[in-house]
Design an enzyme around this catalytic site. Sequence first.
Site, short mmCIF file in Angstrom:
data_model
loop_
_atom_site.label_atom_id
_atom_site.label_comp_id
_atom_site.label_asym_id
_atom_site.label_seq_id
_atom_site.Cartn_x
_atom_site.Cartn_y
_atom_site.Cartn_z
N SER A 3 -44.66 114.04 101.55
CA SER A 3 -45.20 115.24 102.18
C SER A 3 -44.38 115.74 103.36
O SER A 3 -44.41 116.91 103.68
CB SER A 3 -46.66 115.02 102.60
N ASP A 14 -53.65 115.07 110.81
CA ASP A 14 -54.75 114.40 110.12
C ASP A 14 -54.49 112.90 110.14
O ASP A 14 -53.62 112.44 110.89
CB ASP A 14 -54.96 114.96 108.70
N HIS A 54 -50.62 112.52 108.95
CA HIS A 54 -49.51 113.43 109.20
C HIS A 54 -49.49 113.94 110.63
O HIS A 54 -50.52 114.35 111.15
CB HIS A 54 -49.58 114.63 108.26
#
Length: 353
Positions: free
Chosen positions: A42, A305, A308
């Site tokens: 990601s 979050d 991340h």
Amino acid sequence: MAKLISHKTLLSTCLVLMLLTNFCKFGASSEKITAFFIFGDSTGFFGEPTGRFSDGRVADFIAEYAKLPLIPRVLEASADFTNGANFASGGAGILPETNKGTVIDLPTQRKNYEAVQKTLVEKLGEIRAKELISEALYFISIGSNDYMGGYLGNPRMQELYLPETYVSMVIGNLTQTIQVLYEKGARKFGFLSLAPLGCLPGLRVLNPSEGCLEEGCRLARARNKALKVVLTSLEYILKGFKYSNSNFYEWLKDRTNNPSKYGFNDGVNACCGTGPYGRVYTCGGTKKVKDYQLCDNAEDHVWWDSFHPTERIHEQCAKELWNGPSGRTIWKSSSSTRKRRTPLSPISLTPQK
Ligand SMILES: *[C@@H]1O[C@H](CO)[C@@H](O)[C@H](O)[C@H]1NC(C)=O
């Protein structure tokens, strides 16, 4: 959100070369980087924010600073890949076992790259394609998921492998991918080292004494050390192999411990999620959990979050990667170690005495 500048510019040496600091030393002044190939999870994700689950735009920012056009995701079949392609997949690992079935793992990303390379040869011809491939920058940011979901969150793997065995297995697989890319003509590599995984809100909360989860940090340190050794070896073994590594671990740890020094006021709690530290991964709502909390200002937080960092952290990181050696850079150039060190060779091609 800043729109990427979409004009085609060939880049002069040190613009992109600063990204991989040692290239400035190696590169002739005529050297150009015109393509950017991205492999990862990601933190390598790209393009429109819609539909991705991280706001981690490290690669997006770098492409923006490089004035490269928007690098297409590889799933856009009709896209023009002459400026590179993004193969990254959120949640992906180096091992196929990691988050199996829901991600595009690194071996598959590599196969996708091989397909793109074929189309480049068809489009540009052998000679021009070869040139493009050897001048391109290969940015690899992957591995966290192998250690989090793939190992710490996977009792079966922990039963099968001791931590050190697991780290060498993952690194062995990463090394294979680097070697295959090299054999296909890639020469310039950039790596983002692993974050202090135990300090991610989602792991921190597992520590009863509230600090970072030591197992997570230890795995990340072991893997970063192992990668460093492998890269030093590859530099000796593979002719023309150039790389730059980064010290994302210390860089992010510093921001987690001293948020106010960098303009943040929270280095511990996630902006989006539920439970203590915003650890529960519910940002945006899930099938089971509809309710989640959102902080007032994400810019104040180091963590977006449970897993991340915020966009602001990614931007700071990309800026430092881009600006290269000035100040306390997070890039560690290979050239600073290559003279002093005798290579340790875990992947030595000749048998050791
Ligand atoms: C790569 O990972 C697999 C598990 O997916 C393992 O069996 C294999 O030994 C690893 N390869 C290397 C070179 O470490």
